[in-house]
Design a protein around this motif. Sequence first.
Motif, PDB file in Angstrom:
ATOM      1  N   ALA A   1     -11.860  -2.721  16.003  1.00 38.04           N
ATOM      2  CA  ALA A   1     -11.354  -4.089  15.944  1.00 38.04           C
ATOM      3  C   ALA A   1      -9.835  -4.047  15.886  1.00 38.04           C
ATOM      4  CB  ALA A   1     -11.916  -4.801  14.705  1.00 38.04           C
ATOM      5  N   GLY A   2      -9.179  -4.606  16.863  1.00 36.22           N
ATOM      6  CA  GLY A   2      -7.722  -4.570  16.918  1.00 36.22           C
ATOM      7  C   GLY A   2      -7.098  -5.899  16.596  1.00 36.22           C
ATOM      8  N   ARG A   3      -5.924  -6.141  17.181  1.00 34.45           N
ATOM      9  CA  ARG A   3      -5.142  -7.325  16.857  1.00 34.45           C
ATOM     10  C   ARG A   3      -5.864  -8.621  17.226  1.00 34.45           C
ATOM     11  NH1 ARG A   3      -1.302  -3.411  18.178  1.00 34.45           N
ATOM     12  NH2 ARG A   3      -1.702  -3.662  20.406  1.00 34.45           N
ATOM     13  N   ASP A   4      -6.701  -8.582  18.264  1.00 31.87           N
ATOM     14  CA  ASP A   4      -7.340  -9.822  18.715  1.00 31.87           C
ATOM     15  C   ASP A   4      -8.494 -10.240  17.821  1.00 31.87           C
ATOM     16  OD1 ASP A   4      -5.602  -9.864  20.859  1.00 31.87           O
ATOM     17  OD2 ASP A   4      -6.971  -8.787  22.196  1.00 31.87           O
ATOM     18  N   VAL A   5      -8.975  -9.315  16.997  1.00 34.38           N
ATOM     19  CA  VAL A   5     -10.132  -9.606  16.154  1.00 34.38           C
ATOM     20  C   VAL A   5      -9.708  -9.917  14.723  1.00 34.38           C
ATOM     21  CG1 VAL A   5     -12.271  -8.652  15.209  1.00 34.38           C
ATOM     22  CG2 VAL A   5     -11.629  -8.188  17.594  1.00 34.38           C
ATOM     23  N   VAL A   6      -8.726  -9.168  14.210  1.00 31.12           N
ATOM     24  CA  VAL A   6      -8.283  -9.336  12.829  1.00 31.12           C
ATOM     25  C   VAL A   6      -7.062 -10.260  12.796  1.00 31.12           C
ATOM     26  CG1 VAL A   6      -7.532  -8.130  10.748  1.00 31.12           C
ATOM     27  CG2 VAL A   6      -9.082  -7.000  12.359  1.00 31.12           C
ATOM     28  N   PRO A   7      -7.136 -11.387  12.085  1.00 31.14           N
ATOM     29  CA  PRO A   7      -5.987 -12.303  12.025  1.00 31.14           C
ATOM     30  C   PRO A   7      -4.737 -11.606  11.510  1.00 31.14           C
ATOM     31  CG  PRO A   7      -7.955 -13.310  11.079  1.00 31.14           C
ATOM     32  CD  PRO A   7      -8.290 -11.873  11.318  1.00 31.14           C
ATOM     33  N   ARG A   8      -3.571 -12.049  11.977  1.00 33.37           N
ATOM     34  CA  ARG A   8      -2.315 -11.383  11.620  1.00 33.37           C
ATOM     35  C   ARG A   8      -2.087 -11.377  10.106  1.00 33.37           C
ATOM     36  NH1 ARG A   8       2.232  -9.642  14.413  1.00 33.37           N
ATOM     37  NH2 ARG A   8       3.579  -8.579  12.906  1.00 33.37           N
ATOM     38  N   ALA A   9      -2.405 -12.463   9.435  1.00 34.46           N
ATOM     39  CA  ALA A   9      -2.217 -12.504   7.984  1.00 34.46           C
ATOM     40  C   ALA A   9      -3.065 -11.443   7.296  1.00 34.46           C
ATOM     41  CB  ALA A   9      -2.561 -13.892   7.444  1.00 34.46           C
ATOM     42  N   VAL A  10      -4.262 -11.210   7.819  1.00 34.94           N
ATOM     43  CA  VAL A  10      -5.143 -10.194   7.254  1.00 34.94           C
ATOM     44  C   VAL A  10      -4.608  -8.803   7.565  1.00 34.94           C
ATOM     45  CG1 VAL A  10      -7.475  -9.254   7.292  1.00 34.94           C
ATOM     46  CG2 VAL A  10      -7.131 -11.724   7.374  1.00 34.94           C
ATOM     47  N   GLN A  11      -4.099  -8.607   8.769  1.00 37.25           N
ATOM     48  CA  GLN A  11      -3.488  -7.322   9.118  1.00 37.25           C
ATOM     49  C   GLN A  11      -2.351  -6.988   8.150  1.00 37.25           C
ATOM     50  OE1 GLN A  11      -2.319  -6.786  13.244  1.00 37.25           O
ATOM     51  NE2 GLN A  11      -3.823  -8.276  13.912  1.00 37.25           N
ATOM     52  N   ARG A  12      -1.481  -7.960   7.902  1.00 34.00           N
ATOM     53  CA  ARG A  12      -0.334  -7.722   7.026  1.00 34.00           C
ATOM     54  C   ARG A  12      -0.789  -7.391   5.611  1.00 34.00           C
ATOM     55  NH1 ARG A  12       2.993 -11.756   6.049  1.00 34.00           N
ATOM     56  NH2 ARG A  12       4.939 -10.577   6.054  1.00 34.00           N
ATOM     57  N   LEU A  13      -1.819  -8.081   5.151  1.00 30.02           N
ATOM     58  CA  LEU A  13      -2.355  -7.815   3.819  1.00 30.02           C
ATOM     59  C   LEU A  13      -2.896  -6.396   3.726  1.00 30.02           C
ATOM     60  CD1 LEU A  13      -3.411  -8.560   0.996  1.00 30.02           C
ATOM     61  CD2 LEU A  13      -5.418  -9.589   2.125  1.00 30.02           C
ATOM     62  N   VAL A  14      -3.728  -6.018   4.684  1.00 26.87           N
ATOM     63  CA  VAL A  14      -4.332  -4.683   4.666  1.00 26.87           C
ATOM     64  C   VAL A  14      -3.253  -3.606   4.782  1.00 26.87           C
ATOM     65  CG1 VAL A  14      -5.842  -3.102   5.928  1.00 26.87           C
ATOM     66  CG2 VAL A  14      -6.542  -5.482   5.570  1.00 26.87           C
ATOM     67  N   ALA A  15      -2.301  -3.810   5.688  1.00 24.01           N
ATOM     68  CA  ALA A  15      -1.239  -2.819   5.873  1.00 24.01           C
ATOM     69  C   ALA A  15      -0.431  -2.637   4.602  1.00 24.01           C
ATOM     70  CB  ALA A  15      -0.334  -3.235   7.027  1.00 24.01           C
ATOM     71  N   HIS A  16      -0.091  -3.736   3.955  1.00 19.07           N
ATOM     72  CA  HIS A  16       0.722  -3.646   2.739  1.00 19.07           C
ATOM     73  C   HIS A  16      -0.012  -2.892   1.633  1.00 19.07           C
ATOM     74  CE1 HIS A  16       3.662  -4.604  -0.274  1.00 19.07           C
ATOM     75  NE2 HIS A  16       2.770  -5.260  -0.997  1.00 19.07           N
ATOM     76  N   VAL A  17      -1.285  -3.182   1.455  1.00 20.77           N
ATOM     77  CA  VAL A  17      -2.054  -2.485   0.422  1.00 20.77           C
ATOM     78  C   VAL A  17      -2.156  -0.992   0.754  1.00 20.77           C
ATOM     79  CG1 VAL A  17      -4.317  -2.286  -0.677  1.00 20.77           C
ATOM     80  CG2 VAL A  17      -3.337  -4.549  -0.244  1.00 20.77           C
ATOM     81  N   CYS A  18      -2.377  -0.671   2.028  1.00 18.82           N
ATOM     82  CA  CYS A  18      -2.468   0.740   2.425  1.00 18.82           C
ATOM     83  C   CYS A  18      -1.170   1.499   2.129  1.00 18.82           C
ATOM     84  CB  CYS A  18      -2.776   0.855   3.912  1.00 18.82           C
ATOM     85  SG  CYS A  18      -4.453   0.395   4.382  1.00 18.82           S
ATOM     86  N   LEU A  19      -0.050   0.832   2.279  1.00 20.61           N
ATOM     87  CA  LEU A  19       1.250   1.493   2.144  1.00 20.61           C
ATOM     88  C   LEU A  19       1.771   1.516   0.720  1.00 20.61           C
ATOM     89  CD1 LEU A  19       2.984   0.014   5.320  1.00 20.61           C
ATOM     90  CD2 LEU A  19       2.214   2.371   5.010  1.00 20.61           C
ATOM     91  N   THR A  20       1.214   0.693  -0.151  1.00 20.55           N
ATOM     92  CA  THR A  20       1.768   0.598  -1.506  1.00 20.55           C
ATOM     93  C   THR A  20       0.828   1.083  -2.590  1.00 20.55           C
ATOM     94  OG1 THR A  20       1.078  -1.727  -1.593  1.00 20.55           O
ATOM     95  CG2 THR A  20       3.351  -1.284  -0.945  1.00 20.55           C
ATOM     96  N   GLY A  21      -0.393   1.411  -2.263  1.00 18.51           N
ATOM     97  CA  GLY A  21      -1.278   1.989  -3.270  1.00 18.51           C
ATOM     98  C   GLY A  21      -2.156   0.953  -3.946  1.00 18.51           C
ATOM     99  N   ARG A  22      -1.691   0.401  -5.063  1.00 20.47           N
ATOM    100  CA  ARG A  22      -2.499  -0.570  -5.807  1.00 20.47           C
ATOM    101  C   ARG A  22      -1.590  -1.695  -6.323  1.00 20.47           C
ATOM    102  NH1 ARG A  22      -7.648  -0.329  -7.573  1.00 20.47           N
ATOM    103  NH2 ARG A  22      -8.230  -1.758  -9.254  1.00 20.47           N
ATOM    104  N   PRO A  23      -1.103  -2.539  -5.412  1.00 20.63           N
ATOM    105  CA  PRO A  23      -0.191  -3.609  -5.834  1.00 20.63           C
ATOM    106  C   PRO A  23      -0.927  -4.733  -6.550  1.00 20.63           C
ATOM    107  CG  PRO A  23      -0.720  -3.854  -3.523  1.00 20.63           C
ATOM    108  CD  PRO A  23      -1.371  -2.566  -3.960  1.00 20.63           C
ATOM    109  N   GLY A  24      -0.222  -5.406  -7.443  1.00 22.42           N
ATOM    110  CA  GLY A  24      -0.788  -6.561  -8.123  1.00 22.42           C
ATOM    111  C   GLY A  24      -0.903  -7.748  -7.174  1.00 22.42           C
ATOM    112  N   ARG A  25      -1.855  -8.622  -7.454  1.00 22.09           N
ATOM    113  CA  ARG A  25      -2.059  -9.790  -6.595  1.00 22.09           C
ATOM    114  C   ARG A  25      -0.799 -10.654  -6.499  1.00 22.09           C
ATOM    115  NH1 ARG A  25      -7.473 -11.993  -5.773  1.00 22.09           N
ATOM    116  NH2 ARG A  25      -9.055 -10.453  -6.305  1.00 22.09           N
ATOM    117  N   ALA A  26      -0.140 -10.875  -7.632  1.00 25.87           N
ATOM    118  CA  ALA A  26       1.043 -11.723  -7.630  1.00 25.87           C
ATOM    119  C   ALA A  26       2.147 -11.113  -6.770  1.00 25.87           C
ATOM    120  CB  ALA A  26       1.542 -11.933  -9.058  1.00 25.87           C
ATOM    121  N   ALA A  27       2.291  -9.788  -6.852  1.00 20.41           N
ATOM    122  CA  ALA A  27       3.322  -9.119  -6.068  1.00 20.41           C
ATOM    123  C   ALA A  27       3.016  -9.220  -4.573  1.00 20.41           C
ATOM    124  CB  ALA A  27       3.427  -7.650  -6.482  1.00 20.41           C
TER     125      ALA A  27
END
Length: 240
Positions: free
Chosen positions: A21-47
């Motif tokens: 599933a690439g860019r056409d399937v996963v909404p951009r907001a969801v992509q950004r969320l997943v990417a950020h979590v992958c790159l930062t480990g375990r960020p808090g929801r507020a952050a």
Amino acid sequence: MDVRIGLLDGFTLVTDPMRPAGRDVVPRAVQRLVAHVCLTGRPGRAAVAGLLWGDVPEDQAQASLRSALWRLRRVAPGLLDTTGGALAVGRGVGVDVHDLAAWALRTRDPRTDLDDLDLPPADLLGDLLPGWHDDWVLVERERLRQLRLYALETLAARLAAAGRPGDAVAAAHVAVRGEPLRESAYRLLVRVYLAEGDVTAAVHAYRQFRTRLRDELGIDPTDRLTRLVAHLGEGQRVAS
């Protein structure tokens, strides 16, 4: 859960090996969320809400985060661990940037047996999320590029010292392709060629690098590199 997240060479989400599933399937907001979590480990929801939706009031940012998590659960339930006040990659989910970091750590560890090391697979050689211009992506993109380049140079140097010039040249060439204007990679490549007595290849590599520097930056290689080839049969013509 057999799921893999790809951030190198663009965002991909593979829940079925036959249907990534690439860019056409996963909404951009969801992509950004997943990417950020992958790159930062375990960020808090507020952050996370503050970073990804920092241009709106806090309550609206939190609502946008909840919406993105809801949409993510529809695409790949369990991809993120949302228990508690933090977010994390779900158990058993593979992430290519994590694999790259693990390869680099293993490669640069002097305790790792050389027989257990190899070049990274092709899917770990791409840039992080090309075309994304968020500040947090730009910082991580450069960090991962440098991490990979240093590891490749370390691998090439260890292979050369172990008497495996062919493998050393291959590793140095991957580093050169990753950053054609990086002198340390070319210097290593020239040293390996010279150690094997391949003067022609050493001079060619030097000239190739010098041409790139002059064409793109208007400068010459440092004396540290030039001295490696200046004493060869062509004398001063090599360094001129």
